[in-house]
Design a protein around this motif. Structure first.
Motif, mmCIF file in Angstrom:
data_model
loop_
_atom_site.group_PDB
_atom_site.id
_atom_site.type_symbol
_atom_site.label_atom_id
_atom_site.label_comp_id
_atom_site.label_asym_id
_atom_site.label_seq_id
_atom_site.Cartn_x
_atom_site.Cartn_y
_atom_site.Cartn_z
ATOM 1 N N ASP A 82 14.788 62.431 68.615
ATOM 2 C CA ASP A 82 16.059 61.860 69.077
ATOM 3 C C ASP A 82 17.047 62.965 69.419
ATOM 4 O O ASP A 82 17.754 63.493 68.555
ATOM 5 N N ARG A 87 16.867 61.442 75.463
ATOM 6 C CA ARG A 87 17.445 60.148 75.860
ATOM 7 C C ARG A 87 17.756 60.132 77.357
ATOM 8 O O ARG A 87 17.530 59.124 78.039
ATOM 9 N N LEU A 115 12.579 58.563 68.602
ATOM 10 C CA LEU A 115 13.327 57.672 69.495
ATOM 11 C C LEU A 115 12.792 56.240 69.480
ATOM 12 O O LEU A 115 13.225 55.419 70.299
ATOM 13 N N TRP A 118 15.684 53.672 68.930
ATOM 14 C CA TRP A 118 16.575 53.621 70.090
ATOM 15 C C TRP A 118 15.886 52.965 71.289
ATOM 16 O O TRP A 118 16.476 52.111 71.966
ATOM 17 N N GLN A 178 17.084 63.553 63.295
ATOM 18 C CA GLN A 178 16.123 63.609 64.391
ATOM 19 C C GLN A 178 15.474 62.266 64.697
ATOM 20 O O GLN A 178 14.741 62.145 65.681
ATOM 21 N N SER A 180 16.079 58.100 65.104
ATOM 22 C CA SER A 180 17.025 56.995 65.263
ATOM 23 C C SER A 180 16.671 55.853 64.312
ATOM 24 O O SER A 180 15.529 55.717 63.867
#
Length: 372
Positions: A82, A87, A115, A118, A178, A180
């Protein structure tokens, strides 16, 4: 453990028994895929299977994740850590991978799961992983625990001074920085006994231990493609380390896990999480075994007298370790020493300062093999 050149397998005597590494022990050759990979640019590796390279803020500066096209939408295997940079890449290609039908995570390490939460919210997608990896991710993300501080007694026991251990706390990466947040209601568990349908292919789960407790690899039913995660990597080896509350002999667990890869055809294309895809999965697995056999021998030879894990780091790695490398490297040294002690090649004791020290046993206790 860093870049490796496959050493010549030991002839006649090995620290890895035939149950993990059958004789004869010709290593075999691997062949890199010629595909050109650029960060942030999906590249098709096989029909409907795309590799996307994402940046990592570490010495190992990238991860390969995989997008598999279905009749309507996509499935993603692994997610990247993350960071704002990663992103931004996902936002840039979002319209090309919508709808995202499912996210599959191979294991709990931040570059793989980072991630997932997210992306699950961004694309309204469910997340699939093994139950064991989800459990570890939950412990690591528990706000009431400090997983890094829990390693402090282990570092002291194995010879790192209190001053160096205190300094190391500041260098070790923090999971919650690191990874999400991943909502539990987004997560479903993969049954390792059941094939997974992704697009036009049926994939067989392969569960490995050592690097992570329930690491997921996926082999397509034809045997042509293997999404390997970190279990088998080109040119480098996965970190195999001892952590508090985890497997205390992860190297033996890792050797057992390589069995499924040793029989794979030479034309199976390994789609790894790091470095260049390659052909020759079985050969690469044998090269990794030979590498560990070589490192185990170096440690055993360095234990002529009582020695602790911290003092043995130069014998294992051949170079100084800095910052977070010390934490991961010490965990890996302990894993190799615990393996040798479990095989009867070393004995250990606590010295007068409470530090665990190791000394080698007679060569006759080492497993004998049949040279190729």
């Amino acid at each position: 453990m860093g870049a490796v050149q496959p050493p010549v397998a030991a002839q006649g005597r090995s620290f890895i028994p035939a149950q993990f590494w059958p004789w004869p022990r010709a290593l075999g050759d691997t062949r890199d895929s010629p595909v050109r990979i650029e960060v942030g640019v999906p590249v098709e590796m096989a029909e409907d299977v795309f590799l996307l390279r994402l940046p990592l803020p570490f010495a190992l500066n990238h991860i390969n994740v995989y997008l598999i096209r279905e009749d309507e939408g996509w499935v993603l295997v692994d997610c990247g850590v993350d960071t704002a940079e990663s992103r931004a890449i996902w936002e840039r290609i979002a319209s090309r991978i919508s709808p995202l039908n499912r996210i599959i995570v191979t294991h709990h390490h931040p570059d793989h799961i980072g991630l997932a939460g997210w992306l699950a919210e961004r694309f309204d997608a469910p997340v699939s992983m093994t139950a064991g990896e989800y459990a570890v991710a939950g412990r690591y993300s528990d706000p009431d625990r400090d997983i890094i501080a829990e390693r402090f007694p282990l570092w002291l026991e194995h010879g790192l001074s209190k001053e160096r251990s205190t300094a190391l706390l500041a260098h070790m990466p923090r999971y919650d920085e690191q990874v999400s947040h991943l909502s539990a209601d987004r997560v479903g568990f993969i049954d390792p006994q059941q094939p997974v349908r992704i697009g036009q292919r049926l994939w067989q789960p392969i569960i490995g231990q050592g690097h992570a407790p329930d690491h997921l690899s996926l082999l397509d039913e034809s045997g042509a493609l293997l999404i390997g995660g970190d279990q088998v990597l080109p040119t480098i080896t996965p970190n195999i380390a001892v952590w508090p509350g985890g497997d205390q002999n992860p190297l033996e667990s890792y050797f057992r896990s390589l069995d499924r890869f040793l029989g794979m055809p030479a034309d199976t294309l390994l789609l790894p999480s790091h470095r260049q895809p390659l052909y020759g999965v079985a050969a690469r697995a044998r090269q990794i075994l030979a590498h560990h056999d070589d490192r185990l021998r170096a440690l055993w030879e360095a234990c002529a007298d009582w020695t602790n894990a911290c003092e043995l780091l130069p014998a294992l790695f051949g170079r100084p370790l800095r910052d977070a490398e010390m934490g991961f490297g010490l965990g890996e040294a302990i894993a190799h020493l615990n393996y040798l002690e479990g095989r009867g090649c070393l004995v250990s004791d606590l010295d007068g300062n409470g530090v665990r020290v190791f000394r080698r046993c007679a060569i006759s206790t080492i497993d004998q093999g049949s040279p190729s």
